[in-house]
Design a protein around this motif. Structure first.
Motif, PDB file in Angstrom:
ATOM      1  N   LEU A   1     -15.522  69.697 -55.472  1.00  0.00           N
ATOM      2  CA  LEU A   1     -15.768  68.448 -56.187  1.00  0.00           C
ATOM      3  C   LEU A   1     -15.034  68.368 -57.516  1.00  0.00           C
ATOM      4  O   LEU A   1     -14.310  67.418 -57.781  1.00  0.00           O
ATOM      5  CB  LEU A   1     -17.270  68.263 -56.430  1.00  0.00           C
ATOM      6  N   ARG A   2     -15.236  69.387 -58.366  1.00  0.00           N
ATOM      7  CA  ARG A   2     -14.725  69.323 -59.728  1.00  0.00           C
ATOM      8  C   ARG A   2     -13.986  70.601 -60.110  1.00  0.00           C
ATOM      9  O   ARG A   2     -14.241  71.672 -59.564  1.00  0.00           O
ATOM     10  CB  ARG A   2     -15.869  69.113 -60.733  1.00  0.00           C
ATOM     11  N   ARG A   3     -13.148  70.462 -61.121  1.00  0.00           N
ATOM     12  CA  ARG A   3     -12.402  71.589 -61.658  1.00  0.00           C
ATOM     13  C   ARG A   3     -13.322  72.669 -62.231  1.00  0.00           C
ATOM     14  O   ARG A   3     -12.983  73.859 -62.231  1.00  0.00           O
ATOM     15  CB  ARG A   3     -11.440  71.051 -62.725  1.00  0.00           C
ATOM     16  N   ALA A   4     -14.516  72.300 -62.683  1.00  0.00           N
ATOM     17  CA  ALA A   4     -15.442  73.255 -63.297  1.00  0.00           C
ATOM     18  C   ALA A   4     -15.779  74.414 -62.361  1.00  0.00           C
ATOM     19  O   ALA A   4     -16.109  75.512 -62.821  1.00  0.00           O
ATOM     20  CB  ALA A   4     -16.716  72.541 -63.733  1.00  0.00           C
ATOM     21  N   GLU A   5     -15.689  74.194 -61.050  1.00  0.00           N
ATOM     22  CA  GLU A   5     -15.971  75.258 -60.088  1.00  0.00           C
ATOM     23  C   GLU A   5     -15.032  76.448 -60.259  1.00  0.00           C
ATOM     24  O   GLU A   5     -15.380  77.577 -59.914  1.00  0.00           O
ATOM     25  CB  GLU A   5     -15.842  74.730 -58.662  1.00  0.00           C
ATOM     26  N   LEU A   6     -13.856  76.199 -60.784  1.00  0.00           N
ATOM     27  CA  LEU A   6     -12.831  77.236 -60.903  1.00  0.00           C
ATOM     28  C   LEU A   6     -13.086  78.184 -62.073  1.00  0.00           C
ATOM     29  O   LEU A   6     -12.663  79.346 -62.024  1.00  0.00           O
ATOM     30  CB  LEU A   6     -11.453  76.572 -61.056  1.00  0.00           C
ATOM     31  N   GLU A   7     -13.771  77.722 -63.100  1.00  0.00           N
ATOM     32  CA  GLU A   7     -13.869  78.474 -64.350  1.00  0.00           C
ATOM     33  C   GLU A   7     -14.333  79.925 -64.180  1.00  0.00           C
ATOM     34  O   GLU A   7     -13.724  80.822 -64.753  1.00  0.00           O
ATOM     35  CB  GLU A   7     -14.780  77.736 -65.344  1.00  0.00           C
ATOM     36  N   PRO A   8     -15.382  80.230 -63.396  1.00  0.00           N
ATOM     37  CA  PRO A   8     -15.805  81.639 -63.275  1.00  0.00           C
ATOM     38  C   PRO A   8     -14.799  82.527 -62.550  1.00  0.00           C
ATOM     39  O   PRO A   8     -14.917  83.761 -62.601  1.00  0.00           O
ATOM     40  CB  PRO A   8     -17.116  81.542 -62.463  1.00  0.00           C
ATOM     41  N   PHE A   9     -13.809  81.910 -61.884  1.00  0.00           N
ATOM     42  CA  PHE A   9     -12.897  82.662 -61.021  1.00  0.00           C
ATOM     43  C   PHE A   9     -11.474  82.758 -61.575  1.00  0.00           C
ATOM     44  O   PHE A   9     -10.598  83.303 -60.908  1.00  0.00           O
ATOM     45  CB  PHE A   9     -12.849  82.017 -59.630  1.00  0.00           C
ATOM     46  N   LEU A  10     -11.258  82.236 -62.760  1.00  0.00           N
ATOM     47  CA  LEU A  10      -9.901  82.211 -63.320  1.00  0.00           C
ATOM     48  C   LEU A  10      -9.289  83.605 -63.383  1.00  0.00           C
ATOM     49  O   LEU A  10      -8.159  83.824 -62.937  1.00  0.00           O
ATOM     50  CB  LEU A  10      -9.916  81.577 -64.711  1.00  0.00           C
ATOM     51  N   HIS A  11     -10.019  84.535 -63.949  1.00  0.00           N
ATOM     52  CA  HIS A  11      -9.479  85.887 -64.116  1.00  0.00           C
ATOM     53  C   HIS A  11      -9.251  86.545 -62.763  1.00  0.00           C
ATOM     54  O   HIS A  11      -8.235  87.230 -62.552  1.00  0.00           O
ATOM     55  CB  HIS A  11     -10.439  86.735 -64.957  1.00  0.00           C
ATOM     56  N   VAL A  12     -10.166  86.340 -61.827  1.00  0.00           N
ATOM     57  CA  VAL A  12     -10.059  86.983 -60.510  1.00  0.00           C
ATOM     58  C   VAL A  12      -8.833  86.474 -59.763  1.00  0.00           C
ATOM     59  O   VAL A  12      -8.014  87.259 -59.260  1.00  0.00           O
ATOM     60  CB  VAL A  12     -11.331  86.718 -59.685  1.00  0.00           C
ATOM     61  N   LEU A  13      -8.681  85.151 -59.672  1.00  0.00           N
ATOM     62  CA  LEU A  13      -7.567  84.571 -58.916  1.00  0.00           C
ATOM     63  C   LEU A  13      -6.228  84.792 -59.614  1.00  0.00           C
ATOM     64  O   LEU A  13      -5.183  84.732 -58.963  1.00  0.00           O
ATOM     65  CB  LEU A  13      -7.818  83.085 -58.683  1.00  0.00           C
ATOM     66  N   SER A  14      -6.255  85.062 -60.904  1.00  0.00           N
ATOM     67  CA  SER A  14      -5.011  85.406 -61.615  1.00  0.00           C
ATOM     68  C   SER A  14      -4.441  86.731 -61.137  1.00  0.00           C
ATOM     69  O   SER A  14      -3.271  87.047 -61.380  1.00  0.00           O
ATOM     70  CB  SER A  14      -5.270  85.484 -63.132  1.00  0.00           C
ATOM     71  N   GLY A  15      -5.272  87.500 -60.432  1.00  0.00           N
ATOM     72  CA  GLY A  15      -4.829  88.813 -59.959  1.00  0.00           C
ATOM     73  C   GLY A  15      -3.983  88.778 -58.708  1.00  0.00           C
ATOM     74  O   GLY A  15      -3.450  89.806 -58.292  1.00  0.00           O
ATOM     75  N   LEU A  16      -3.842  87.621 -58.047  1.00  0.00           N
ATOM     76  CA  LEU A  16      -2.980  87.532 -56.860  1.00  0.00           C
ATOM     77  C   LEU A  16      -1.522  87.773 -57.249  1.00  0.00           C
ATOM     78  O   LEU A  16      -0.999  87.119 -58.160  1.00  0.00           O
ATOM     79  CB  LEU A  16      -3.126  86.167 -56.197  1.00  0.00           C
ATOM     80  N   LYS A  17      -0.863  88.672 -56.536  1.00  0.00           N
ATOM     81  CA  LYS A  17       0.513  89.047 -56.878  1.00  0.00           C
ATOM     82  C   LYS A  17       1.397  89.065 -55.630  1.00  0.00           C
ATOM     83  O   LYS A  17       0.990  89.548 -54.581  1.00  0.00           O
ATOM     84  CB  LYS A  17       0.557  90.430 -57.543  1.00  0.00           C
ATOM     85  N   ALA A  18       2.601  88.551 -55.771  1.00  0.00           N
ATOM     86  CA  ALA A  18       3.607  88.610 -54.710  1.00  0.00           C
ATOM     87  C   ALA A  18       4.984  88.692 -55.357  1.00  0.00           C
ATOM     88  O   ALA A  18       5.185  88.217 -56.487  1.00  0.00           O
ATOM     89  CB  ALA A  18       3.513  87.382 -53.807  1.00  0.00           C
ATOM     90  N   LYS A  19       5.936  89.269 -54.644  1.00  0.00           N
ATOM     91  CA  LYS A  19       7.280  89.465 -55.199  1.00  0.00           C
ATOM     92  C   LYS A  19       7.913  88.160 -55.645  1.00  0.00           C
ATOM     93  O   LYS A  19       8.543  88.085 -56.694  1.00  0.00           O
ATOM     94  CB  LYS A  19       8.170  90.160 -54.163  1.00  0.00           C
ATOM     95  N   ASN A  20       7.757  87.111 -54.835  1.00  0.00           N
ATOM     96  CA  ASN A  20       8.338  85.812 -55.174  1.00  0.00           C
ATOM     97  C   ASN A  20       7.310  84.815 -55.697  1.00  0.00           C
ATOM     98  O   ASN A  20       7.586  83.616 -55.784  1.00  0.00           O
ATOM     99  CB  ASN A  20       9.056  85.219 -53.968  1.00  0.00           C
ATOM    100  N   GLY A  21       6.104  85.299 -56.017  1.00  0.00           N
ATOM    101  CA  GLY A  21       5.124  84.448 -56.667  1.00  0.00           C
ATOM    102  C   GLY A  21       4.083  83.829 -55.742  1.00  0.00           C
ATOM    103  O   GLY A  21       4.087  84.030 -54.528  1.00  0.00           O
TER     104      GLY A  21
END
Length: 397
Positions: free
Chosen positions: A197-217
């Motif tokens: 529904l809203r962007r607010a759902e993302l706030e608790p997960f910002l740090h976690v999802l920032s951990g996704l890594k790939a060679k080309n992004g």
């Protein structure tokens, strides 16, 4: 408001009709004690009251925790009534048999009990076990148009995370990130519906999802839920601001969002095009996607990879007017219900979506539809397990 009242009144009528049927069919005959009969009605009334109370909490759309309370109360409600309805639909045929014979059959009574237990068990398993049981599906896509530099190139796709379905609990999403990174992908693509529904759902997960890594992004697109089209906003500017903040947050996570645009990926001296379109909506929702704006020459000699949230876009525009080699979609979730025996499989998603899960091919063009990670409406996945897809590109002469 009037429609909601009518819906709730109809719900109450159906509930008590089913409850009365079960009471006279089973409870009255098997429960000798009055207090057990009273408890039967008390529990049913309490369940309905809890459902209505949770709905009142849910009215504050900005409070994710309140919505989770409602969602789980709603699930428990259906966990009780779906088996009851199943029993009714099967056992009522015993009474139909009375039209043709003097003595009523009881075979449908037992079939109803078995059916009710099956529905209850499937829903409970889908909510408390399968909903957070990640599966990694690996396959390869071959093409004579693929440059040699991209042979054995590994793409990992995730889709439809719907962070609302996890509240503020980051454990499962952290495990998803760990599993993806363990695959050591060359490229990670996310095909929309990060939130419900809203962007607010993302706030608790910002740090976690920032951990996704790939060679080309990590590259992403928007899904139908990411636009806020399901929220009764106070005004349009509030809706647009929420969408803008979602894009900003994804950028802060290190993701590159493609909104009707494209980039080139390089491996050695070779390159392929990665195209991302906004959601190709179905009526009554807007069609934001614009494939021509994203990549004007859709029939050039470059190997092209497309990210498009809705798989219906592939049938209606991609294979009919382009030579795009490989497309990635999500959106269907396989309706969060999938039955499979060997090569046979079925999902209610088939009613609406011809391409609802897995790899499809038309000529030299491929589409992969990912079943997603999170849930919408019901917090369960019966058969349609949360999916991480790994596709290896293979160059053939």
């Amino acid at each position: 408001m009037r429609l909601q009242l009518i819906a709730f009144f109809a719900l109450v009528c159906i509930n008590f009709a089913i409850d009365f049927y079960i009471y006279f069919r089973i409870i009255r005959k098997t429960c000798r004690y009055v207090w057990l009969r009273i408890s039967y009605w008390g529990i049913n009334c309490l369940l309905l009251a809890a459902f209505l109370f949770a709905y009142a909490l849910m009215k504050n759309h900005q409070d994710v925790d309140n919505r989770m309370v409602f969602i789980w109360f709603m699930f428990i409600y259906f966990l009780v009534y779906a088996p009851k309805i199943t029993y009714f639909l099967l056992s009522v045929w015993d009474y139909v048999s009375c039209l043709f014979r003097k003595k009523m059959l009881r075979i449908f009574h037992y079939a109803g009990i078995v059916g009710a237990l099956f529905v209850f068990g499937s829903m409970a398993y889908g909510a408390f076990i399968n909903r957070e049981r990640l599966v990694i599906r690996e396959l390869s896509v071959e093409s004579s148009r693929l440059p040699e530099g991209f042979n054995d190139y590994k793409i990992v796709q995730i889709s439809d995370i719907h962070l609302e379905s996890f509240g503020s609990d980051t454990i499962f999403i952290s495990e998803m990130v760990r599993q993806v990174n363990k695959l050591e992908p060359d490229l990670i693509v996310f095909t929309g519906d990060l939130v419900t529904l809203r962007r607010a759902e993302l706030e608790p997960f910002l740090h976690v999802l920032s951990g996704l890594k790939a060679k080309n992004g990590v590259y992403s697109i928007l899904g139908n839920h990411d636009y806020g089209d399901y929220v009764p906003w106070k005004n349009v500017s509030e809706k647009l601001e929420d969408r803008k903040l979602l894009r900003i947050r994804e950028k802060e996570m290190g993701w590159r969002m493609l909104n009707n645009e494209s980039v080139y990926l390089y491996s050695g001296n070779d390159s392929v095009a990665l195209i991302g379109v906004e959601n190709w909506g179905e009526p009554p929702f807007p069609r934001y996607g614009n494939l021509r704006a994203a990549y004007p020459d859709l029939n050039d000699d470059c190997f092209k990879i497309l990210l498009t949230h809705n798989p219906m876009h592939w049938d209606e525009e991609v294979i009919s007017g382009t030579n795009i080699d490989l497309s990635f979609s999500g959106h269907t979730h396989a309706m969060q219900i999938k039955l499979q025996l060997g090569d046979w499989r079925y999902s209610p998603a088939e009613i609406r979506y011809p391409r609802w899960s897995g790899l499809y091919r038309e000529g030299n063009q491929y589409l992969y539809v990912n079943e997603g990670i999170g849930c919408v409406f019901m917090p369960m996945r019966v058969g349609a397990t949360p999916e991480i897809t790994v596709i290896r590109l293979k160059c053939i002469s």
